[in-house]
Design a protein around this motif. Structure first.
Motif, PDB file in Angstrom:
ATOM      1  N   ILE A   1       0.815  -1.157  -0.098  1.00  0.00           N
ATOM      2  CA  ILE A   1       0.069   0.015   0.086  1.00  0.00           C
ATOM      3  C   ILE A   1       0.711   1.240  -0.086  1.00  0.00           C
ATOM      4  O   ILE A   1       0.766   2.196  -0.540  1.00  0.00           O
ATOM      5  CB  ILE A   1      -1.001   0.045   1.158  1.00  0.00           C
ATOM      6  N   ASP A   2       1.872   1.220   0.578  1.00  0.00           N
ATOM      7  CA  ASP A   2       2.914   2.243   0.822  1.00  0.00           C
ATOM      8  C   ASP A   2       3.450   2.559  -0.648  1.00  0.00           C
ATOM      9  O   ASP A   2       3.741   3.741  -1.061  1.00  0.00           O
ATOM     10  CB  ASP A   2       3.959   1.855   1.892  1.00  0.00           C
ATOM     11  N   MET A   3       3.666   1.625  -1.418  1.00  0.00           N
ATOM     12  CA  MET A   3       4.510   1.706  -2.709  1.00  0.00           C
ATOM     13  C   MET A   3       3.315   2.251  -3.615  1.00  0.00           C
ATOM     14  O   MET A   3       3.694   3.177  -4.466  1.00  0.00           O
ATOM     15  CB  MET A   3       4.699   0.315  -3.140  1.00  0.00           C
TER      16      MET A   3
ATOM     17  N   LEU B   1      15.041   8.634   3.238  1.00  0.00           N
ATOM     18  CA  LEU B   1      15.805   8.791   1.706  1.00  0.00           C
ATOM     19  C   LEU B   1      15.833   7.601   0.731  1.00  0.00           C
ATOM     20  O   LEU B   1      15.342   7.600  -0.266  1.00  0.00           O
ATOM     21  CB  LEU B   1      16.496   9.602   2.100  1.00  0.00           C
ATOM     22  N   ALA B   2      16.399   6.625   1.323  1.00  0.00           N
ATOM     23  CA  ALA B   2      16.795   5.383   0.572  1.00  0.00           C
ATOM     24  C   ALA B   2      15.344   4.892   0.187  1.00  0.00           C
ATOM     25  O   ALA B   2      15.203   4.306  -1.085  1.00  0.00           O
ATOM     26  CB  ALA B   2      17.119   4.610   1.533  1.00  0.00           C
ATOM     27  N   LEU B   3      14.200   4.685   1.076  1.00  0.00           N
ATOM     28  CA  LEU B   3      13.098   3.930   0.601  1.00  0.00           C
ATOM     29  C   LEU B   3      12.521   4.939  -0.364  1.00  0.00           C
ATOM     30  O   LEU B   3      11.819   4.304  -1.213  1.00  0.00           O
ATOM     31  CB  LEU B   3      12.126   4.113   2.087  1.00  0.00           C
TER      32      LEU B   3
ATOM     33  N   ALA C   1      10.557   5.172  -6.037  1.00  0.00           N
ATOM     34  CA  ALA C   1      10.480   5.990  -7.096  1.00  0.00           C
ATOM     35  C   ALA C   1      11.493   5.461  -8.272  1.00  0.00           C
ATOM     36  O   ALA C   1      11.128   6.114  -9.565  1.00  0.00           O
ATOM     37  CB  ALA C   1      10.655   7.635  -6.830  1.00  0.00           C
ATOM     38  N   ASP C   2      12.291   4.770  -7.989  1.00  0.00           N
ATOM     39  CA  ASP C   2      13.035   4.611  -9.309  1.00  0.00           C
ATOM     40  C   ASP C   2      12.620   3.760 -10.516  1.00  0.00           C
ATOM     41  O   ASP C   2      13.120   4.390 -11.752  1.00  0.00           O
ATOM     42  CB  ASP C   2      14.337   3.587  -8.736  1.00  0.00           C
ATOM     43  N   ALA C   3      11.753   3.011 -10.290  1.00  0.00           N
ATOM     44  CA  ALA C   3      11.109   2.451 -11.512  1.00  0.00           C
ATOM     45  C   ALA C   3      10.230   3.260 -12.425  1.00  0.00           C
ATOM     46  O   ALA C   3       9.945   3.066 -13.422  1.00  0.00           O
ATOM     47  CB  ALA C   3      10.219   1.229 -11.186  1.00  0.00           C
TER      48      ALA C   3
END
Length: 299
Positions: free
Chosen positions: A36-38, A129-131, A136-138
């Motif tokens: 859900i967070d994603m 920040l890493a999370l 968001a990378d994809a």
């Protein structure tokens, strides 16, 4: 002599127990709530509604995409939630002691929540920040993707490529958001738990579920505008000329207000609320169960 030797570890455990319990309950909740967070992050990045984001992710990236960044999420809970819940219990215990054991008024609980949120955010900002970066990378073009393999790789790359202080990029809005969230979450939980237990005579299970639901709503309502700004700051990349879209959180706030008005800050509120409330509820429920097990074990 034997009793004296046992007393010392007992005192240490009493001090660290709120921190250990807080971190463990937060990590367990994160394992359940990560998908859900994603989806929430993808909505904030402008990829569509919850249904369309879910369908697109399943079609293009597979089920594993919902757990991308889980290592960073767990690391965040191991730092942020450990610090905030542990600090809150220590602060409220000290305040209650100063108040001669009487129930704390709401404003004192709110102050304890604000302080605990700030402490937790400062400790957990690098993992946060890493999370965000991993989630968001994809969504970025292939040439701009950072391709972090896990949370520790992300932390290493960020510090190596951008400098050690870059790990606290967006720390300002992160701290403010955490203060708002924890004021809503922690103060409302304790206050509503007292009301349900003492005024409505709810049982233990009903009290925990009811208070955590109230806590989750207020946490979401208080924190989403700050979460929106924080996400925009942390995910931004420079353009071809090396300029960032925002100079800071205030600039992001003003540009967002100008472009979309106040309601823009509540983009994705239903999903955010659905994500925050269950996470809060499960954190409190897991915490309650952990404390029960420790009590049975005599810890």
């Amino acid at each position: 002599m034997a009793e004296e030797k046992k007393a010392k570890p007992s005192g240490v455990w009493t001090t660290v127990k709120p921190f250990v319990n807080g971190g463990a309950s937060g990590m367990l909740a994160t394992c359940v709530i990560q998908p859900i967070d994603m989806i929430k992050v993808r909505i904030q990045l402008g990829q569509g509604s919850a249904a369309s984001v879910t369908k697109t992710m399943l079609k293009n990236e597979g089920f594993g995409a919902f757990y991308k960044g889980l290592s960073a999420g767990l690391l965040r809970q191991a730092t942020y939630t450990t610090a905030r819940l542990g600090s809150f219990r220590i602060l409220t215990a000290k305040a209650s002691e100063a108040n001669e054991g009487k129930p704390l008024p709401l404003y004192q609980k709110a102050l304890c929540g604000l302080t605990a949120g700030a402490i937790g955010a400062c400790v957990g900002s690098p993992a946060d920040l890493a999370l965000i970066r991993m989630q968001a990378d994809a969504t970025l073009p292939a040439a701009q993707r950072r391709n972090y393999t896990n949370a520790f790789h992300a932390l290493y790359r960020i510090s190596a490529d951008e400098g050690i202080l870059a790990l606290w990029k967006g720390c300002g809005p992160t701290v403010v958001r955490a203060m708002a969230l924890n004021m809503g979450m922690l103060a409302s939980y304790d206050q509503s738990a007292e009301y349900f237990r003492d005024s409505l005579n709810f049982g233990e299970t009903s009290t925990v579920i009811g208070a955590s639901a109230v806590s989750g709503f207020f946490a979401a309502a208080c924190s989403l505008p700050f979460d929106y700004v924080k996400t925009q700051i942390q995910k931004m990349q420079p353009d071809a000329e090396g300029r960032y879209p925002y100079t800071g959180s205030l600039d992001c706030t003003m540009k967002t207000l100008k472009a979309g008005g106040p309601l823009k800050f509540y983009t994705g509120f239903p999903v955010y609320c659905i994500r925050i409330a269950p996470h809060v509820m499960m954190t409190w429920i897991f915490l309650n169960q952990i404390q029960k097990l420790q009590k049975k074990a005599g810890l």
